[in-house]
Scaffold this motif. Structure first.
Motif, PDB file in Angstrom:
ATOM      1  N   MET A 276       0.831  -1.198   0.000  1.00 33.00           N
ATOM      2  CA  MET A 276       0.000   0.000   0.000  1.00 33.00           C
ATOM      3  C   MET A 276       0.871   1.255   0.000  1.00 33.00           C
ATOM      4  O   MET A 276       2.034   1.237   0.404  1.00 33.00           O
ATOM      5  N   SER A 277       0.294   2.359  -0.443  1.00 35.50           N
ATOM      6  CA  SER A 277       0.937   3.663  -0.382  1.00 35.50           C
ATOM      7  C   SER A 277      -0.153   4.683  -0.099  1.00 35.50           C
ATOM      8  O   SER A 277      -1.307   4.316   0.154  1.00 35.50           O
ATOM      9  N   ARG A 278       0.191   5.958  -0.147  1.00 29.63           N
ATOM     10  CA  ARG A 278      -0.794   7.025  -0.031  1.00 29.63           C
ATOM     11  C   ARG A 278      -0.791   7.840  -1.319  1.00 29.63           C
ATOM     12  O   ARG A 278       0.264   8.206  -1.841  1.00 29.63           O
ATOM     13  N   ASP A 279      -2.006   8.098  -1.828  1.00 30.39           N
ATOM     14  CA  ASP A 279      -2.176   8.797  -3.103  1.00 30.39           C
ATOM     15  C   ASP A 279      -2.547  10.255  -2.824  1.00 30.39           C
ATOM     16  O   ASP A 279      -3.596  10.538  -2.239  1.00 30.39           O
ATOM     17  N   PHE A 280      -1.686  11.172  -3.241  1.00 32.17           N
ATOM     18  CA  PHE A 280      -1.887  12.603  -3.028  1.00 32.17           C
ATOM     19  C   PHE A 280      -2.513  13.210  -4.283  1.00 32.17           C
ATOM     20  O   PHE A 280      -2.078  12.930  -5.401  1.00 32.17           O
ATOM     21  N   ASP A 281      -3.531  14.077  -4.079  1.00 31.48           N
ATOM     22  CA  ASP A 281      -4.346  14.528  -5.205  1.00 31.48           C
ATOM     23  C   ASP A 281      -3.804  15.744  -5.940  1.00 31.48           C
ATOM     24  O   ASP A 281      -4.394  16.208  -6.915  1.00 31.48           O
ATOM     25  N   GLY A 282      -2.672  16.304  -5.471  1.00 28.59           N
ATOM     26  CA  GLY A 282      -2.112  17.477  -6.133  1.00 28.59           C
ATOM     27  C   GLY A 282      -2.843  18.759  -5.817  1.00 28.59           C
ATOM     28  O   GLY A 282      -2.562  19.811  -6.430  1.00 28.59           O
ATOM     29  N   VAL A 283      -3.767  18.716  -4.849  1.00 25.49           N
ATOM     30  CA  VAL A 283      -4.558  19.905  -4.505  1.00 25.49           C
ATOM     31  C   VAL A 283      -4.360  20.301  -3.042  1.00 25.49           C
ATOM     32  O   VAL A 283      -3.876  21.387  -2.731  1.00 25.49           O
ATOM     33  N   ASP A 284      -4.730  19.403  -2.115  1.00 24.14           N
ATOM     34  CA  ASP A 284      -4.667  19.772  -0.701  1.00 24.14           C
ATOM     35  C   ASP A 284      -4.373  18.604   0.223  1.00 24.14           C
ATOM     36  O   ASP A 284      -4.533  18.724   1.440  1.00 24.14           O
TER      37      ASP A 284
ATOM     38  N   ALA B 245      14.274  10.262   2.583  1.00 21.99           N
ATOM     39  CA  ALA B 245      14.044   9.343   1.474  1.00 21.99           C
ATOM     40  C   ALA B 245      12.587   8.940   1.402  1.00 21.99           C
ATOM     41  O   ALA B 245      11.830   9.086   2.374  1.00 21.99           O
ATOM     42  N   ALA B 246      12.199   8.416   0.249  1.00 22.60           N
ATOM     43  CA  ALA B 246      10.851   7.892   0.047  1.00 22.60           C
ATOM     44  C   ALA B 246      10.806   7.133  -1.272  1.00 22.60           C
ATOM     45  O   ALA B 246      11.689   7.289  -2.125  1.00 22.60           O
ATOM     46  N   TRP B 247       9.775   6.312  -1.414  1.00 28.22           N
ATOM     47  CA  TRP B 247       9.383   5.789  -2.721  1.00 28.22           C
ATOM     48  C   TRP B 247       8.313   6.722  -3.278  1.00 28.22           C
ATOM     49  O   TRP B 247       7.384   7.104  -2.548  1.00 28.22           O
TER      50      TRP B 247
ATOM     51  N   GLY C 181       0.388  12.266  -6.939  1.00 24.62           N
ATOM     52  CA  GLY C 181       0.847  10.901  -7.136  1.00 24.62           C
ATOM     53  C   GLY C 181       0.967  10.180  -5.815  1.00 24.62           C
ATOM     54  O   GLY C 181       0.441  10.621  -4.784  1.00 24.62           O
ATOM     55  N   ARG C 182       1.701   9.070  -5.815  1.00 25.82           N
ATOM     56  CA  ARG C 182       1.779   8.204  -4.646  1.00 25.82           C
ATOM     57  C   ARG C 182       3.143   8.287  -3.959  1.00 25.82           C
ATOM     58  O   ARG C 182       4.167   8.434  -4.626  1.00 25.82           O
ATOM     59  N   ILE C 183       3.119   8.207  -2.622  1.00 26.55           N
ATOM     60  CA  ILE C 183       4.329   8.228  -1.797  1.00 26.55           C
ATOM     61  C   ILE C 183       4.216   7.109  -0.758  1.00 26.55           C
ATOM     62  O   ILE C 183       3.145   6.867  -0.199  1.00 26.55           O
ATOM     63  N   GLU C 184       5.348   6.451  -0.506  1.00 24.88           N
ATOM     64  CA  GLU C 184       5.383   5.414   0.525  1.00 24.88           C
ATOM     65  C   GLU C 184       6.772   5.392   1.156  1.00 24.88           C
ATOM     66  O   GLU C 184       7.752   5.845   0.562  1.00 24.88           O
ATOM     67  N   HIS C 185       6.847   4.898   2.390  1.00 28.61           N
ATOM     68  CA  HIS C 185       8.109   4.680   3.116  1.00 28.61           C
ATOM     69  C   HIS C 185       8.963   5.961   3.187  1.00 28.61           C
ATOM     70  O   HIS C 185      10.118   5.989   2.774  1.00 28.61           O
ATOM     71  N   ALA C 186       8.358   7.016   3.721  1.00 24.67           N
ATOM     72  CA  ALA C 186       9.070   8.280   3.915  1.00 24.67           C
ATOM     73  C   ALA C 186       9.780   8.266   5.265  1.00 24.67           C
ATOM     74  O   ALA C 186       9.204   7.856   6.270  1.00 24.67           O
ATOM     75  N   PHE C 187      11.035   8.729   5.286  1.00 18.43           N
ATOM     76  CA  PHE C 187      11.753   8.769   6.556  1.00 18.43           C
ATOM     77  C   PHE C 187      12.811   9.856   6.543  1.00 18.43           C
ATOM     78  O   PHE C 187      13.202  10.376   5.493  1.00 18.43           O
ATOM     79  N   CYS C 188      13.281  10.185   7.744  1.00 19.29           N
ATOM     80  CA  CYS C 188      14.431  11.075   7.919  1.00 19.29           C
ATOM     81  C   CYS C 188      15.320  10.506   9.014  1.00 19.29           C
ATOM     82  O   CYS C 188      14.837  10.136  10.080  1.00 19.29           O
TER      83      CYS C 188
ATOM     84  N   TRP D 282       7.707   6.840   8.363  1.00 23.88           N
ATOM     85  CA  TRP D 282       6.292   6.643   8.070  1.00 23.88           C
ATOM     86  C   TRP D 282       6.165   5.668   6.904  1.00 23.88           C
ATOM     87  O   TRP D 282       6.360   6.045   5.738  1.00 23.88           O
ATOM     88  N   PRO D 283       5.840   4.396   7.155  1.00 18.97           N
ATOM     89  CA  PRO D 283       5.685   3.450   6.051  1.00 18.97           C
ATOM     90  C   PRO D 283       4.561   3.837   5.080  1.00 18.97           C
ATOM     91  O   PRO D 283       4.659   3.592   3.876  1.00 18.97           O
TER      92      PRO D 283
END
Length: 254
Positions: free
Chosen positions: A1-9, A27-29, A150-157, A186-187
């Motif tokens: 799974m990932s999270r899909d961002f709509d480009g708006v808000d 980093a992130a995918w 678009g989609r983002i997954e596995h974000a970290f610092c 954040w996976p």
């Protein structure tokens, strides 16, 4: 799974992270549906909302990474252009010794490599490290049309520089491990949660606004031991499929 961002808000954020100091890796995918100017992947900001460091998409699907300094910002823009609709593992680092940002990328079929740069400016003056906000997919600095599409997954610092081998292991499916310097991880792989769970163990969970669950990269993310570490798990009541414990894993040098 990932999270899909709509480009708006759509945005995932935490307003209480104050752990940034010195060199770091973010980093992130990502898989972008469009590539306009200034779309945010990961950004941090002051209490006022003004940005302080960021890893973003620029026009033509170049990548840019920046860090605020009192005189001249550290800022790098890639020569390479990525392709819309393709999954990429993307990494940015800041090195305190030379005050430069560097970027790396790989795909499902290509290993991690450092990008070349159209511009790479070293920071001048004193680094600004007052961030209290972390945002994935958007910004709070007042700019419009800067929302990731678009989609983002596995974000970290992580508050250290990752080696290229570590980046490659991440691309191949090894989850980030907290060796004592991880700030947040954040996976973003939960199909329903309104909270982005922080698996660093630091409790910096993110608040999800929009960013619906979507298909992630076809990479089987796992806990591993590629870097000479041994691990202990702090278990909670949830479990991954196949009985793999879900919780915090901390690495200790073997």
């Amino acid at each position: 799974m990932s999270r899909d961002f709509d480009g708006v808000d759509d945005i995932i954020s935490n307003t209480a992270i104050t752990a940034f100091s010195g060199s770091y890796t973010v980093a992130a995918w990502i898989n972008a549906d469009s590539a306009a100017e200034g779309l945010r992947i990961i950004e941090t900001a002051k209490s006022s909302g003004a940005e302080e460091r960021g890893f973003i998409v620029q026009t033509g699907f170049k990548l840019e990474a920046f860090q605020e300094f009192t005189t001249t910002w550290s800022d790098s823009l890639s020569t390479e252009t990525l392709t819309v609709g393709v999954w990429y593992c993307v990494v940015a680092t800041y090195t305190s010794s030379d005050k430069k940002m560097r970027m790396y990328y790989g795909s499902l079929s290509a290993p991690m490599v450092e990008m070349s740069y159209t511009t790479q400016t070293a920071g001048v003056g004193t680094i600004v490290e007052t961030s209290v906000r972390v945002m994935v997919g958007s910004t709070t600095n007042g700019e419009t049309n800067r929302d990731f599409d678009g989609r983002i997954e596995h974000a970290f610092c992580d508050n250290r520089i990752w080696t290229l081998d570590e980046m490659e292991a991440f691309r191949q499916g090894q989850r980030p491990i907290n060796t004592g310097s991880m700030i947040f991880y954040w996976p973003l792989d939960s199909p329903t949660a309104a909270q982005a769970e922080d698996l660093s163990g630091n409790g910096y969970h993110g608040t999800v606004t929009g960013a619906l669950a979507a298909e992630g990269p076809p990479v089987a993310m796992r806990w591993g031991d590629s870097f000479g570490m041994t691990y202990t798990a702090v278990l909670d009541e949830r479990h991954y499929p196949r009985g793999v414990a879900r919780g915090v894993l901390r690495g200790v040098a073997a």
